[in-house]
Design a protein around this motif. Structure first.
Motif, mmCIF file in Angstrom:
data_model
loop_
_atom_site.group_PDB
_atom_site.id
_atom_site.type_symbol
_atom_site.label_atom_id
_atom_site.label_comp_id
_atom_site.label_asym_id
_atom_site.label_seq_id
_atom_site.Cartn_x
_atom_site.Cartn_y
_atom_site.Cartn_z
ATOM 1 N N VAL A 23 4.975 5.481 -11.588
ATOM 2 C CA VAL A 23 5.472 6.469 -10.629
ATOM 3 C C VAL A 23 6.931 6.156 -10.310
ATOM 4 O O VAL A 23 7.279 4.994 -10.076
ATOM 5 N N PRO A 24 7.811 7.164 -10.286
ATOM 6 C CA PRO A 24 9.175 6.922 -9.824
ATOM 7 C C PRO A 24 9.151 6.392 -8.395
ATOM 8 O O PRO A 24 8.399 6.906 -7.548
ATOM 9 N N ALA A 25 9.948 5.385 -8.112
ATOM 10 C CA ALA A 25 9.918 4.747 -6.794
ATOM 11 C C ALA A 25 10.227 5.724 -5.670
ATOM 12 O O ALA A 25 9.690 5.604 -4.559
ATOM 13 N N ASP A 26 11.077 6.715 -5.941
ATOM 14 C CA ASP A 26 11.438 7.655 -4.871
ATOM 15 C C ASP A 26 10.352 8.688 -4.579
ATOM 16 O O ASP A 26 10.502 9.533 -3.702
ATOM 17 N N ARG A 27 9.232 8.617 -5.323
ATOM 18 C CA ARG A 27 8.076 9.487 -5.040
ATOM 19 C C ARG A 27 7.011 8.765 -4.214
ATOM 20 O O ARG A 27 5.988 9.360 -3.871
ATOM 21 N N LEU A 28 7.232 7.491 -3.931
ATOM 22 C CA LEU A 28 6.271 6.706 -3.173
ATOM 23 C C LEU A 28 6.647 6.633 -1.705
ATOM 24 O O LEU A 28 7.832 6.587 -1.356
ATOM 25 N N ARG A 68 0.863 -1.186 0.000
ATOM 26 C CA ARG A 68 0.000 0.000 0.000
ATOM 27 C C ARG A 68 0.899 1.236 0.000
ATOM 28 O O ARG A 68 1.798 1.351 0.844
ATOM 29 N N VAL A 69 0.644 2.141 -0.928
ATOM 30 C CA VAL A 69 1.508 3.315 -1.070
ATOM 31 C C VAL A 69 0.679 4.568 -1.330
ATOM 32 O O VAL A 69 -0.486 4.503 -1.731
ATOM 33 N N ALA A 70 1.300 5.703 -1.093
ATOM 34 C CA ALA A 70 0.710 6.997 -1.434
ATOM 35 C C ALA A 70 1.810 7.834 -2.052
ATOM 36 O O ALA A 70 3.000 7.556 -1.873
ATOM 37 N N TYR A 71 1.407 8.865 -2.795
ATOM 38 C CA TYR A 71 2.439 9.662 -3.463
ATOM 39 C C TYR A 71 1.957 11.053 -3.838
ATOM 40 O O TYR A 71 0.774 11.323 -4.001
ATOM 41 N N VAL A 72 2.936 11.938 -3.952
ATOM 42 C CA VAL A 72 2.797 13.206 -4.674
ATOM 43 C C VAL A 72 3.863 13.140 -5.752
ATOM 44 O O VAL A 72 5.040 12.927 -5.452
ATOM 45 N N SER A 73 3.451 13.289 -7.002
ATOM 46 C CA SER A 73 4.393 13.139 -8.104
ATOM 47 C C SER A 73 4.020 14.087 -9.230
ATOM 48 O O SER A 73 3.181 14.977 -9.065
ATOM 49 N N TYR A 78 10.564 21.406 -1.466
ATOM 50 C CA TYR A 78 10.736 20.772 -0.161
ATOM 51 C C TYR A 78 10.804 19.250 -0.248
ATOM 52 O O TYR A 78 11.410 18.603 0.603
ATOM 53 N N THR A 79 10.158 18.664 -1.253
ATOM 54 C CA THR A 79 10.141 17.201 -1.372
ATOM 55 C C THR A 79 11.159 16.682 -2.396
ATOM 56 O O THR A 79 11.187 15.492 -2.686
ATOM 57 N N ALA A 80 11.984 17.572 -2.940
ATOM 58 C CA ALA A 80 12.923 17.175 -4.005
ATOM 59 C C ALA A 80 13.881 16.085 -3.544
ATOM 60 O O ALA A 80 14.214 15.165 -4.299
ATOM 61 N N ARG A 81 14.333 16.165 -2.303
ATOM 62 C CA ARG A 81 15.240 15.140 -1.773
ATOM 63 C C ARG A 81 14.408 14.024 -1.132
ATOM 64 O O ARG A 81 13.625 14.289 -0.212
ATOM 65 N N PRO A 82 14.567 12.786 -1.606
ATOM 66 C CA PRO A 82 13.755 11.684 -1.089
ATOM 67 C C PRO A 82 13.762 11.549 0.427
ATOM 68 O O PRO A 82 12.729 11.248 1.033
#
Length: 324
Positions: free
Chosen positions: A100-105, A84-89, A268-272
């Motif tokens: 979705v890029p994995a580092d956005r999950l 189960r995942v959520a994201y902003v991408s 702010y979210t650029a760095r995983p």
């Protein structure tokens, strides 16, 4: 084949159409996600209208959702199929499935539903950086929140109140005033009936505010600057009424050596690592009940046109979620 909302030309809500699309398999460091719930945000209307430019046409609007992983691309080791995942991408959220890029999950705790997650990722992470990073709100601060009954506004009221701040909110109706007060605003100003600057001066007995959070833009500027105490911070994070036009930076000096900033969630979210830390902080306050996510409506993905019409007419409060 999967279904998605496509925009072939910018314009009103009617330019959105539900169509079938074909997705490639996930590539290096990518994941295929089946969206179970999709967040709707005012920024979606900016892209649809062309105020913010999409990378290409046609495009699929939407930046946030929650669901489960269907397939992993090469090099993805931090997730497994079924998570189960959520994201902003990037754009692409209004769809049954998407890459979705994995580092956005981020992994979604079992205690948080897909609908809640989809309703809170973009707005909740925005509230997180505004309150905990752009300006670190602490006990005793006096803050002004414009559009206090909106998606981000309700979260700001709750979270800031829990941090010990005195929250003043502006709203457009009595119904929205009740929502803002319930969310933690100590004082609510009906901006259509009252001069919000004069009312802030009255409420604070001339001491004014430490910070103003403004997602409205043109209609509340430069009045917002007049609500700030010397060395206060003006935080412009949206432009629901239109963008703020270029202004004389000398205004900041004449109104009390003020600070002004125009932050974005993407920065702010650029760095995983920071992204994951922000999500953890957000999940914490939602799980412990400090912040309650108000889902105004859960609508079928096919109803995206009607949902956008209501959003632009300012008929919504809290969050709206689309379900494929």
């Amino acid at each position: 084949m999967t279904k998605a909302i496509l925009v072939h030309e910018v314009g009103g809500p009617e330019v959105m159409h539900l169509e079938e699309i074909t997705l490639p398999p996930p590539g290096e460091a990518e994941v295929l996600v089946r969206n179970r719930a999709i967040g709707v945000n005012f920024i979606d209307t900016y892209f649809r209208q062309g105020h913010y430019k999409a990378p290409s046409l046609p495009f699929v609007p939407g930046n946030e959702a929650a669901g489960e992983i269907l397939a992993l691309g090469p090099g993805v080791t931090q997730f497994k199929i079924g998570d189960r995942v959520a994201y902003v991408s990037a754009l692409g959220g209004y769809a049954e499935e998407r890459i979705v890029p994995a580092d956005r999950l981020v992994k979604l705790p079992k205690s948080i539903s897909y609908e809640t997650a989809a309703a809170m990722m973009l707005k909740g992470l925005t509230a997180q950086y505004l309150l905990r990073q752009t300006f670190k709100v602490k006990k005793g601060h006096v803050i002004l929140v414009h559009a206090a009954a909106g998606g981000v506004g309700l979260l700001l009221c709750q979270w800031a109140n829990a941090l010990g701040a005195e929250v003043i909110g502006t709203v457009g109706s009595d119904e929205k005033a009740k929502l803002a007060k319930k969310a933690g605003a100590k004082h609510v100003i009906l901006y259509r009936e009252e001069d919000f600057v004069a009312r802030v001066q009255e409420l604070t007995r001339g001491k004014l505010c430490d910070v103003v959070y403004d997602g409205v833009g043109k209609a509340t500027f430069p009045g917002s600057l007049d609500c700030l105490a010397p060395l206060g911070m003006f935080v412009s994070f949206g432009s629901a009424s239109g963008p703020i036009e270029a202004f004389d930076i000398g205004l900041l000096a004449s109104k009390g050596s003020l600070f002004a900033t125009r932050p974005t969630l993407n920065t702010y979210t650029a760095r995983p690592k920071n992204y994951a830390k922000m999500a953890k902080d957000l999940f914490r306050v939602v799980k412990d009940g400090t912040v309650k996510i108000a889902v105004h409506e859960v609508a079928p993905l096919a109803d995206a046109v009607r949902v956008h019409q209501a959003l632009q007419a300012r008929e919504t409060t809290g969050a709206t979620v689309l379900v494929p």
